[in-house]
Design a protein around this motif. Structure first.
Motif, PDB file in Angstrom:
ATOM      1  N   VAL A 149     125.542  -6.000 110.915  1.00  0.00           N
ATOM      2  CA  VAL A 149     127.207  -6.951 110.230  1.00  0.00           C
ATOM      3  C   VAL A 149     126.124  -6.874 109.209  1.00  0.00           C
ATOM      4  N   ALA A 150     126.679  -7.172 107.534  1.00  0.00           N
ATOM      5  CA  ALA A 150     125.961  -7.940 106.670  1.00  0.00           C
ATOM      6  C   ALA A 150     126.679  -7.683 105.801  1.00  0.00           C
ATOM      7  N   LYS A 151     126.729  -8.121 104.079  1.00  0.00           N
ATOM      8  CA  LYS A 151     127.354  -8.619 103.346  1.00  0.00           C
ATOM      9  C   LYS A 151     127.716  -7.049 102.909  1.00  0.00           C
ATOM     10  N   LEU A 174     128.398  -4.095 116.754  1.00  0.00           N
ATOM     11  CA  LEU A 174     127.850  -5.172 116.462  1.00  0.00           C
ATOM     12  C   LEU A 174     126.728  -5.620 116.182  1.00  0.00           C
ATOM     13  N   PHE A 175     126.070  -6.168 115.403  1.00  0.00           N
ATOM     14  CA  PHE A 175     124.837  -6.233 115.180  1.00  0.00           C
ATOM     15  C   PHE A 175     124.877  -7.420 114.094  1.00  0.00           C
ATOM     16  N   GLU A 199     134.225  -3.248 105.086  1.00  0.00           N
ATOM     17  CA  GLU A 199     133.950  -1.885 106.400  1.00  0.00           C
ATOM     18  C   GLU A 199     134.777  -1.442 107.823  1.00  0.00           C
ATOM     19  N   LEU A 200     134.379  -2.761 108.002  1.00  0.00           N
ATOM     20  CA  LEU A 200     134.938  -3.074 109.845  1.00  0.00           C
ATOM     21  C   LEU A 200     136.030  -1.981 109.810  1.00  0.00           C
ATOM     22  N   ARG A 225     120.986 -12.204 100.257  1.00  0.00           N
ATOM     23  CA  ARG A 225     121.986 -11.545  99.292  1.00  0.00           C
ATOM     24  C   ARG A 225     122.821 -10.760 101.060  1.00  0.00           C
ATOM     25  N   GLN A 226     121.845 -10.685 101.443  1.00  0.00           N
ATOM     26  CA  GLN A 226     122.946 -10.090 102.824  1.00  0.00           C
ATOM     27  C   GLN A 226     123.453 -10.931 103.980  1.00  0.00           C
ATOM     28  N   MET A 227     122.694 -11.798 104.664  1.00  0.00           N
ATOM     29  CA  MET A 227     123.522 -12.945 105.071  1.00  0.00           C
ATOM     30  C   MET A 227     124.708 -13.162 104.972  1.00  0.00           C
TER      31      MET A 227
END
Length: 401
Positions: free
Chosen positions: A197-199, A222-223, A204-205, A237-239
């Motif tokens: 799971v990131a940005k 989920l990670f 979409e979950l 940009r993704q956290m």
């Protein structure tokens, strides 16, 4: 099965283990059925090794942007040989009976992966496989089914090809992963989705859950992204920020109460705080019957019930926490597990610092030690992506949740 993997599998991760079948069977027999029994199992006071992630190779066919290390197109000449792999299996079986998760890199890169799995099965270990799924053709699916592997996890990081393929670095990987999943499903394997799971996939979950259900997955794990390796490069940009993190964990709690499959949050130890807060508000007692596997475990298990062995024999608390505890080429794994200073540190919640050290949920959460290390350089520091402010402000008063 975890995502701290390189290329395809979320394999280095302490929480993504596929051992739910054993817990489910125990529940069916009436074992660990109450809150007290679940708490006793969760505390694991004797520090039994319950899950071992083994990075068979660092070779991989994908180029995932979150990979904890740089994926290699070729296998390393330094990886354990087949004979060394067999000796490691013997070392494990000598003192423990963990779920053994074969990961990578991409474990199917190793031509002897099935020999290793079969040998581990003969030694009485429960074996699982963490793969990106793209190399699972009919022949390999037959071999996987024949080895007695208990569960296979396949990494699905988006609800569609565009999202997944951009994250995994290979066009066509989404369709190939689902095709591999379906081949294994036809052969009767127990299967789970591992989703980082990131940005890129926050929106979409629900669709990923639907995809898992449509394909007959037994579980969705989920990670949450950990800033190490390539994950460090994309962290800005993704956290997921702490407030969004909280929302995801609350969504997971709601979904786990409704959907007919197993859920697990990995590298998300504060889920176990959220679960208790939500259950208390609902007036619900947490037991295996009400909350499944989550009632039997806790947050960060690195070094307390979980360890990671790299393709070179390096032992770490987990794949995301790159602190060496020893090497199986030089010292027996039993000794490393019993006496490594880093493991002893992680087993003492009294050593936790910052707000983790005074948090009333520290015994069921502990914060992600890898994320603390990735951000501060200190694996005992407070969890940097948790917005909760402890209700207790004096160390030593934390509840024994």
């Amino acid at each position: 099965m975890p995502d701290e993997s390189k290329g395809g599998a979320h394999g280095g991760h302490p929480g993504g283990h596929p051992g739910y079948a054993e817990i489910k069977a125990a529940r069916a027999r009436g074992e660990h059925s109450g809150a007290a029994e679940a708490a006793e199992f969760r505390r694991n006071k004797t520090n039994q090794l319950r899950v071992l992630f083994w990075e068979l190779t660092d070779g991989c066919n994908l180029k995932c942007i979150h990979c904890r290390a740089t994926a290699q197109a070729q296998r390393s000449p330094d990886e354990l040989t087949t004979d060394e792999a067999f000796r490691l299996v013997d070392q494990i079986a000598e003192f423990a009976s963990p779920i053994l998760i074969l990961t990578g890199g991409e474990p199917l890169y190793r031509p002897d992966v099935f020999e290793i799995a079969e040998y581990a099965n003969k030694q009485g270990l429960r074996v699982a496989l963490a793969t990106n799924g793209t190399l699972v053709d009919d022949a390999s699916a037959d071999r996987i089914a024949a080895t007695g592997i208990k569960r296979v996890s396949i990494s699905i990081d988006g609800a569609n090809a565009k999202t997944h393929d951009s994250f995994r670095g290979l066009p066509g990987s989404f369709d190939a992963a689902l095709a591999g999943f379906d081949r294994l499903k036809k052969r009767g394997l127990s299967l789970q989705f591992n989703t980082s799971v990131a940005k890129h996939n926050l929106g979409e979950l629900e669709d990923i859950l639907k995809l898992a259900l449509d394909h007959g997955a037994d579980a969705l794990h989920l990670f949450m992204l950990v800033p190490v390796g390539c994950g460090l490069e994309i962290a800005d940009r993704q956290m997921v920020p702490a407030d969004e993190y909280e929302r995801v964990l609350s969504w997971l709690y709601d979904a786990s109460r409704k959907a007919p499959i197993e859920f697990k949050a990995t590298c998300a130890p504060h889920y176990f705080r959220v679960m208790r807060q939500r259950a208390k508000a609902e007036g619900v007692t947490i037991t295996p019957q009400t909350h499944g596997l989550a009632a039997m475990t806790k947050g960060c298990l690195a070094g307390t019930g979980v360890l990671f062995v790299s393709h070179t024999g390096r032992v770490q608390p987990c794949g995301y926490l790159p602190i060496e505890a020893g090497n199986v080429k030089r010292r027996p794994l039993k000794e490393i597990w019993a006496s490594s200073p880093v493991f002893l540190d992680l087993r003492d919640v009294g050593k936790l610092k910052g707000k983790c050290g005074v948090c009333e949920y520290r015994n069921v959460c502990e914060g992600c030690r890898a994320r603390a290390y990735g951000v501060t350089g200190d694996y005992l520091d407070e969890e940097p992506f948790c917005l909760y402010q402890p209700g207790i402000h004096h160390e030593g008063q934390a509840a024994k949740a």
